[in-house]
Design an enzyme around this catalytic site. Structure first.
Site, PDB file in Angstrom:
ATOM      1  N   ARG A 154       0.819  -1.218   0.000  1.00 19.24           N
ATOM      2  CA  ARG A 154       0.000   0.000   0.000  1.00 19.24           C
ATOM      3  C   ARG A 154       0.853   1.269   0.000  1.00 19.24           C
ATOM      4  O   ARG A 154       0.535   2.235  -0.666  1.00 19.24           O
ATOM      5  CB  ARG A 154      -0.935  -0.008   1.202  1.00 19.24           C
ATOM      6  CG  ARG A 154      -2.001   1.059   1.061  1.00 19.24           C
ATOM      7  CD  ARG A 154      -3.000   1.065   2.187  1.00 19.24           C
ATOM      8  NE  ARG A 154      -3.699  -0.183   2.330  1.00 19.24           N
ATOM      9  CZ  ARG A 154      -3.982  -0.751   3.512  1.00 19.24           C
ATOM     10  NH1 ARG A 154      -3.610  -0.182   4.624  1.00 19.24           N
ATOM     11  NH2 ARG A 154      -4.636  -1.883   3.557  1.00 19.24           N
ATOM     12  N   PRO A 195     -18.481  41.194  -1.658  1.00 17.90           N
ATOM     13  CA  PRO A 195     -19.204  42.427  -1.353  1.00 17.90           C
ATOM     14  C   PRO A 195     -18.447  43.431  -0.478  1.00 17.90           C
ATOM     15  O   PRO A 195     -18.900  44.559  -0.340  1.00 17.90           O
ATOM     16  CB  PRO A 195     -20.447  41.926  -0.615  1.00 17.90           C
ATOM     17  CG  PRO A 195     -20.055  40.620  -0.041  1.00 17.90           C
ATOM     18  CD  PRO A 195     -19.035  40.028  -0.978  1.00 17.90           C
ATOM     19  N   ASP A 210     -11.131  49.351  -8.307  1.00 17.84           N
ATOM     20  CA  ASP A 210     -12.080  50.469  -8.310  1.00 17.84           C
ATOM     21  C   ASP A 210     -12.675  50.566  -6.911  1.00 17.84           C
ATOM     22  O   ASP A 210     -12.107  50.038  -5.961  1.00 17.84           O
ATOM     23  CB  ASP A 210     -13.111  50.323  -9.434  1.00 17.84           C
ATOM     24  CG  ASP A 210     -13.667  48.925  -9.506  1.00 17.84           C
ATOM     25  OD1 ASP A 210     -13.878  48.324  -8.436  1.00 17.84           O
ATOM     26  OD2 ASP A 210     -13.879  48.420 -10.629  1.00 17.84           O
ATOM     27  N   LYS A 257     -11.906  56.111  -9.965  1.00 19.08           N
ATOM     28  CA  LYS A 257     -12.054  57.543 -10.199  1.00 19.08           C
ATOM     29  C   LYS A 257     -10.708  58.166 -10.550  1.00 19.08           C
ATOM     30  O   LYS A 257      -9.717  58.060  -9.829  1.00 19.08           O
ATOM     31  CB  LYS A 257     -12.673  58.234  -8.991  1.00 19.08           C
ATOM     32  CG  LYS A 257     -12.023  57.976  -7.660  1.00 19.08           C
ATOM     33  CD  LYS A 257     -12.794  58.782  -6.604  1.00 19.08           C
ATOM     34  CE  LYS A 257     -12.135  58.761  -5.233  1.00 19.08           C
ATOM     35  NZ  LYS A 257     -11.983  57.460  -4.636  1.00 19.08           N
ATOM     36  N   GLY A 266     -15.450  44.308  -7.354  1.00 24.15           N
ATOM     37  CA  GLY A 266     -16.428  44.000  -6.313  1.00 24.15           C
ATOM     38  C   GLY A 266     -17.292  42.839  -6.775  1.00 24.15           C
ATOM     39  O   GLY A 266     -17.537  42.660  -7.970  1.00 24.15           O
ATOM     40  N   VAL A 321     -20.609  39.439 -13.191  1.00 22.97           N
ATOM     41  CA  VAL A 321     -21.957  39.939 -12.912  1.00 22.97           C
ATOM     42  C   VAL A 321     -21.893  41.465 -12.942  1.00 22.97           C
ATOM     43  O   VAL A 321     -21.384  42.092 -12.015  1.00 22.97           O
ATOM     44  CB  VAL A 321     -22.471  39.448 -11.536  1.00 22.97           C
ATOM     45  CG1 VAL A 321     -23.847  40.040 -11.238  1.00 22.97           C
ATOM     46  CG2 VAL A 321     -22.531  37.926 -11.500  1.00 22.97           C
ATOM     47  N   GLY A 333     -24.324  46.562   2.013  1.00 26.60           N
ATOM     48  CA  GLY A 333     -24.404  45.233   2.618  1.00 26.60           C
ATOM     49  C   GLY A 333     -23.039  44.698   3.028  1.00 26.60           C
ATOM     50  O   GLY A 333     -22.048  44.913   2.342  1.00 26.60           O
TER      51      GLY A 333
HETATM   52  N1  SAH Z   1     -19.902  42.585  -9.872  1.00 27.29           N
HETATM   53  C1  SAH Z   1     -20.668  43.093  -8.746  1.00 27.29           C
HETATM   54  C2  SAH Z   1     -21.740  44.061  -9.166  1.00 27.29           C
HETATM   55  C3  SAH Z   1     -21.205  45.317  -9.783  1.00 27.29           C
HETATM   56  S1  SAH Z   1     -22.475  46.459 -10.150  1.00 27.29           S
HETATM   57  C4  SAH Z   1     -21.242  41.913  -7.968  1.00 27.29           C
HETATM   58  O1  SAH Z   1     -21.253  40.785  -8.467  1.00 27.29           O
HETATM   59  O2  SAH Z   1     -21.655  42.131  -6.833  1.00 27.29           O
HETATM   60  C5  SAH Z   1     -22.476  47.469  -8.735  1.00 27.29           C
HETATM   61  C6  SAH Z   1     -23.744  47.311  -7.937  1.00 27.29           C
HETATM   62  O3  SAH Z   1     -23.623  46.191  -7.083  1.00 27.29           O
HETATM   63  C7  SAH Z   1     -24.052  48.445  -6.998  1.00 27.29           C
HETATM   64  O4  SAH Z   1     -24.689  49.520  -7.664  1.00 27.29           O
HETATM   65  C8  SAH Z   1     -24.987  47.793  -6.025  1.00 27.29           C
HETATM   66  O5  SAH Z   1     -26.261  47.637  -6.580  1.00 27.29           O
HETATM   67  C9  SAH Z   1     -24.383  46.426  -5.924  1.00 27.29           C
HETATM   68  N2  SAH Z   1     -23.467  46.292  -4.744  1.00 27.29           N
HETATM   69  C10 SAH Z   1     -22.199  45.900  -4.784  1.00 27.29           C
HETATM   70  N3  SAH Z   1     -21.693  45.825  -3.530  1.00 27.29           N
HETATM   71  C11 SAH Z   1     -22.690  46.174  -2.697  1.00 27.29           C
HETATM   72  C12 SAH Z   1     -22.816  46.276  -1.274  1.00 27.29           C
HETATM   73  N4  SAH Z   1     -21.792  45.981  -0.463  1.00 27.29           N
HETATM   74  N5  SAH Z   1     -23.999  46.661  -0.772  1.00 27.29           N
HETATM   75  C13 SAH Z   1     -25.057  46.929  -1.573  1.00 27.29           C
HETATM   76  N6  SAH Z   1     -24.983  46.834  -2.913  1.00 27.29           N
HETATM   77  C14 SAH Z   1     -23.830  46.463  -3.469  1.00 27.29           C
END
Ligand code: SAH
Length: 411
Positions: free
Chosen positions: A21, A172, A195, A218, A249, A254, A358
């Site tokens: 083994r 997030p 960003d 920005k 983010g 998405v 959030g």
């Molecule tokens: N790719 C990202 C979305 C980008 S579009 C994802 O998958 O989450 C950006 C939007 O995401 C914001 O305008 C808001 O609607 C949402 N968003 C992203 N982070 C957030 C947070 N911490 N709290 C609330 N809305 C959030």
């Protein structure tokens, strides 16, 4: 004393003496390295036999003879009989062939390390205080964890001939909602393109001084850098041989324009990969205790960019009592969305929730209805980033035990 060597076994002859083994486990490692393995053993354990068959390995069904050593770069001996193992190890010594002795790690001239591959780094751990495989494995695992979390300096010190781009989802906001892979890629990066959204600020604060940080969220005039310019930046940096992480983010695919960045890299012949992130579409409602689907209440969810046109699919979702509509980037167009829902026949008391920032300390949740949403948004000063949830799951009492007991939520 041991000198650790990174040995390449690809295409090289390795002799396994013994078919038990232990041999099977080691055999798998050598095969993974691409070694040409031969086996000498009177009989084989099932696991070893399977590898021999699957990989069409040469097997001599008999005891070891010193002439078996001919041609081998490395010998592994694990017969289960320490006396035979010793004899094989001694023959190897005479023939000047490196030998791993499984029954006595200190006697063989070579030993295996507890090894891990993390991205393009290999780690091997061994002990000079007598063989202690469990300890080596524990040390390896601890190092692997540190590397995986991005807590060790993995950045290349020499530029590669061609760099690469990783589109990395940051989730997030909180750093501990990032994936282990995201953390590692960031630790390896020469250039971070960020960003405002997600965990960017904390990540930049941790970055080495030599890491170039480009904020495309920005520019001086507070205007975001145009997408074509971002594409140009990531491609140009990778062409210089640098490892670029484009941190986003949530999830890169998405509403993150990750698809365009990926296309730009592919068009330029730059290696590019995507690391998923936790999308705010699901995680931000969740932060407020709102499940986007819920058995008996919502069987589907529809995610929409509030800035875009309200298409047929969205109108249908807004009026469907069993569908949750999740709106991203929807603060400015709330009145338009509400109007579309009502025009489609949705009821004035259909639940709506606003979840701002959030998963951050500033998180704020506001519960309302389609009838009152616009007025409430103005009253509280609804601000970006926010996710708007429209549907029965946004009802505040949805998950409360009393409601479940009475069955009020069940359709
Ligand atoms: N790719 C990202 C979305 C980008 S579009 C994802 O998958 O989450 C950006 C939007 O995401 C914001 O305008 C808001 O609607 C949402 N968003 C992203 N982070 C957030 C947070 N911490 N709290 C609330 N809305 C959030």
């Amino acid at each position: 004393m041991t000198l650790m060597l990174g040995i390449s076994l690809a295409g090289r002859d390795v002799l396994m003496v013994g078919g038990g083994r232990v041999a099977a486990r080691r055999l798998a490692r050598f095969l993974a390295e691409g070694a040409r393995v031969r086996v000498v053993a009177p009989e084989l354990h099932d696991d070893t036999a399977r590898l021999v068959v699957d990989h069409e390995l040469a097997w001599e069904a008999r005891a070891f003879h010193s002439r078996d050593l001919g041609g081998a770069w490395l010998v592994h001996v694990a017969t289960g009989d320490p006396a035979i193992d010793r004899e094989v190890a001694e023959s190897c010594e005479i023939a000047r062939i490196l030998c791993i002795d499984a029954s006595d790690g200190e006697r063989g001239s070579a030993r295996l390390t507890a090894q891990a591959e993390i991205g393009d780094v290999s780690i091997g751990v061994t002990s000079t205080a007598g063989a202690d495989p469990r300890r080596s494995v524990a040390v390896r695992d601890a190092i692997t964890e540190l590397v995986g979390d991005g807590r060790l300096p993995l950045r290349r010190r020499r530029a590669a001939r061609i760099g690469r781009v990783d589109l990395v989802g940051g989730g997030p906001g909180p750093i501990d909602l990032m994936t282990i892979r995201a953390r590692r890629l960031i630790a390896e990066a020469d250039v971070l393109v960020i960003d405002r959204l997600g965990p960017a600020a904390e990540i930049v604060a941790e970055a080495d001084a030599e890491v170039e940080v480009i904020d495309v969220g920005k520019a001086p005039g507070r205007h975001p850098v145009p997408q074509e310019e971002i594409n140009r930046i990531i491609v140009a940096r990778a062409r210089e041989g640098r490892r670029v992480v484009r941190l986003k983010g949530g999830d890169p695919f998405v509403f993150g324009r990750g698809g365009e960045e990926m296309s730009a890299c592919l068009a330029a012949g730059i290696p590019v990969e995507v690391t998923p992130g936790i999308s705010s579409a699901v995680a931000v409602p969740q932060a407020a205790g709102i499940p986007v689907t819920h058995r008996g209440t919502a069987g589907a969810f529809h995610v929409v960019n509030g800035q875009g046109p309200i298409g047929r699919g969205t109108r249908t979702a807004l009026a469907d009592p069993f569908v949750t509509t999740v709106v991203l980037m929807g603060v400015a167009s709330l009145a338009r969305l509400v109007g579309a829902a009502l025009a489609q026949g949705a009821s004035l008391d259909r639940p709506v929730a606003f979840v701002e920032s959030g998963h951050t300390p500033q998180q704020r949740t506001t519960r309302t209805t389609l009838g009152r949403a616009v007025e409430d948004a103005a009253r509280i000063g609804l601000r970006n980033p926010a996710v708007i949830v429209i549907g029965e799951v946004a009802e505040e009492s949805l998950l409360l035990p009393t409601r479940n007991r009475t069955g009020a939520a069940l359709a």
